[in-house]
Design a protein around this motif. Structure first.
Motif, short mmCIF file in Angstrom:
data_model
loop_
_atom_site.label_atom_id
_atom_site.label_comp_id
_atom_site.label_asym_id
_atom_site.label_seq_id
_atom_site.Cartn_x
_atom_site.Cartn_y
_atom_site.Cartn_z
N GLN A 236 -0.03 4.03 -17.15
CA GLN A 236 0.56 2.68 -17.21
C GLN A 236 0.97 2.13 -15.85
O GLN A 236 0.62 0.99 -15.50
CB GLN A 236 1.77 2.69 -18.15
N ILE A 237 1.73 2.90 -15.07
CA ILE A 237 2.19 2.40 -13.78
C ILE A 237 1.00 2.11 -12.86
O ILE A 237 0.94 1.06 -12.21
CB ILE A 237 3.15 3.41 -13.12
N ARG A 238 0.04 3.02 -12.83
CA ARG A 238 -1.11 2.87 -11.95
C ARG A 238 -1.93 1.63 -12.32
O ARG A 238 -2.38 0.87 -11.45
CB ARG A 238 -1.97 4.12 -12.00
N VAL A 239 -2.11 1.41 -13.62
CA VAL A 239 -2.87 0.25 -14.09
C VAL A 239 -2.11 -1.04 -13.83
O VAL A 239 -2.68 -2.04 -13.33
CB VAL A 239 -3.18 0.39 -15.59
N HIS A 240 -0.82 -1.06 -14.14
CA HIS A 240 -0.04 -2.28 -13.97
C HIS A 240 0.09 -2.68 -12.50
O HIS A 240 -0.04 -3.88 -12.15
CB HIS A 240 1.35 -2.11 -14.58
N MET A 241 0.33 -1.71 -11.61
CA MET A 241 0.46 -2.07 -10.20
C MET A 241 -0.87 -2.55 -9.63
O MET A 241 -0.91 -3.47 -8.80
CB MET A 241 1.00 -0.89 -9.40
N THR A 242 -1.97 -1.98 -10.08
CA THR A 242 -3.28 -2.46 -9.66
C THR A 242 -3.52 -3.88 -10.15
O THR A 242 -4.11 -4.70 -9.43
CB THR A 242 -4.39 -1.52 -10.19
N SER A 243 -3.03 -4.18 -11.35
CA SER A 243 -3.27 -5.50 -11.94
C SER A 243 -2.58 -6.62 -11.17
O SER A 243 -2.99 -7.78 -11.27
CB SER A 243 -2.82 -5.52 -13.41
N ILE A 244 -1.53 -6.29 -10.40
CA ILE A 244 -0.85 -7.33 -9.62
C ILE A 244 -1.23 -7.24 -8.13
O ILE A 244 -0.58 -7.84 -7.28
CB ILE A 244 0.68 -7.27 -9.78
N GLY A 245 -2.28 -6.47 -7.84
CA GLY A 245 -2.78 -6.40 -6.47
C GLY A 245 -2.05 -5.44 -5.56
O GLY A 245 -2.21 -5.49 -4.34
N CYS A 246 -1.24 -4.54 -6.14
CA CYS A 246 -0.49 -3.57 -5.34
C CYS A 246 -0.70 -2.15 -5.88
O CYS A 246 0.23 -1.51 -6.37
CB CYS A 246 1.01 -3.91 -5.37
N PRO A 247 -1.95 -1.65 -5.79
CA PRO A 247 -2.22 -0.30 -6.32
C PRO A 247 -1.46 0.77 -5.54
O PRO A 247 -1.05 0.55 -4.40
CB PRO A 247 -3.73 -0.15 -6.13
N LEU A 248 -1.30 1.93 -6.16
CA LEU A 248 -0.61 3.03 -5.51
C LEU A 248 -1.44 3.55 -4.34
O LEU A 248 -2.65 3.72 -4.46
CB LEU A 248 -0.35 4.16 -6.50
N ILE A 249 -0.79 3.81 -3.24
CA ILE A 249 -1.46 4.39 -2.09
C ILE A 249 -1.98 5.78 -2.45
O ILE A 249 -1.27 6.58 -3.07
CB ILE A 249 -0.50 4.47 -0.88
N GLY A 250 -3.23 6.05 -2.10
CA GLY A 250 -3.84 7.35 -2.36
C GLY A 250 -4.50 7.48 -3.71
O GLY A 250 -5.13 8.50 -3.98
#
Length: 334
Positions: A236-250
């Motif tokens: 969930q966190i990885r998908v949601h942050m990617t959806s707003i243009g701020c994916p997790l580093i790494g």
């Protein structure tokens, strides 16, 4: 002779005089009907004032209700001396700080080398008998607080708290860029990507998913973000942050959109300096950050729930791991 764990006890108050025992079990002791069925099959599973009774009997004020669960083992999990950090332990729960790179439970193709193998080995050496029951899961590369139940009652009780949204799970992540606004929520339904079933995407036809976030610190190219899960979808966190243009580093599965521009070339994560120098400056910064972090920069730093037996509200925390501290230092130096 059947061997049991220590009993879980409930004393009937005046206000519940005359109630049915099955009502006490379900409404006051929160014993699921499935677990009630299991307990009724053992001699000391459910007792009233020390005597085995039918759960259809009426109770009186001052009566002592006890449930006892048979001791269990994880016979399908091979004990292995795998070290892990214990945050808290009592006779009912075990809270650990999971390291990066370790799978929680054996799966097809990963029968050994998991956290479960290490925990079972730890209990065996202490001459304790429990079945491994992780209350929730963390991705292989995600670090942080993980709860393990030592009996089916505890597992059921905490699972119900999760369903009722009474368990607080907070995470820390280092992400590309800075979310805008710096505090808010991401309400985006999640489901499998039809083109890549191992991935998840935000889609209007997905399952309701809600993540709340707060930017704690920002360095322009990256930010430290605190996140609170209101639902528990896979990735969930990885998908949601990617959806707003701020994916997790790494993160190698949910990458920054810049990678689409260089798709079909060599893997940027493994690329040499000559390849990186050929990229635009903004793309170079993104790729270099990803190269500096061998996993997705995600850490489960806090878990809060009501203890199933003592009913005390408990909060467990795990400090930011070394690799994320180093990434934070790298961002700060930039």
């Amino acid at each position: 002779m059947t061997s049991y764990y220590p009993p879980i006890t409930y004393i009937i108050p005046e206000a519940e005089d005359g109630w049915l025992l099955k009502t006490i079990l379900f409404r006051r002791m929160h014993v699921s009907r499935k677990l009630q069925s299991r307990l009724k099959l053992t001699e000391q599973g459910i007792t009233l004032n020390g005597q085995r009774v039918y759960i259809s009997v009426h109770v009186q004020a001052g009566d002592v209700v006890e449930i006892r669960m048979e001791k269990e083992t994880s016979e399908d999990i091979l004990p292995q001396p795998i070290p892990f950090e214990i945050i808290y332990e009592d006779e009912h729960i075990l809270i650990v700080n999971k390291e990066a790179g370790i799978i929680v439970h054996p799966t097809h193709g990963h029968y050994t080398g998991t956290l479960a193998n290490g925990v079972v080995d730890y209990w065996l050496k202490k001459e304790e008998t429990f079945r491994f029951r992780a209350v929730h899961r963390l991705d292989q590369e995600t670090t942080g607080v993980l709860a393990i139940a030592k009996n089916p009652y505890v597992h059921q009780h905490i699972s119900e708290q999760m369903i009722d949204n009474r368990v607080d799970k907070k995470y820390l992540a280092l992400v590309h860029g800075t979310p805008n606004p710096e505090q808010g929520e991401i309400d985006g339904p999640i489901d499998r990507d039809p083109e890549e079933p191992h991935r998840r995407i935000v889609t209007i036809d997905g399952y309701p998913s809600l993540t709340k976030y707060t930017v704690l610190e920002s360095w322009g190219k990256g930010s430290l973000v605190q996140l609170k899960l209101e639902t528990g979808r896979t990735h969930q966190i990885r998908v949601h942050m990617t959806s707003i243009g701020c994916p997790l580093i790494g993160d190698k599965l949910y990458r920054h959109s810049v990678y689409r521009e260089i798709e079909g070339t060599v893997d940027p994560i493994l690329a040499d300096e000559a390849f990186l120098d050929s990229l635009a400056e903004s793309a170079q910064g993104i790729v270099r950050l990803d190269q500096s972090m061998p996993r997705q920069a995600l850490h489960a730093f806090e878990l809060s729930f009501e203890h199933p037996v003592t009913h005390e509200m408990m909060t467990f925390q795990a400090p930011l791991p070394g690799d994320m501290k180093e990434l934070q230092r790298r961002l700060d130096s930039r």
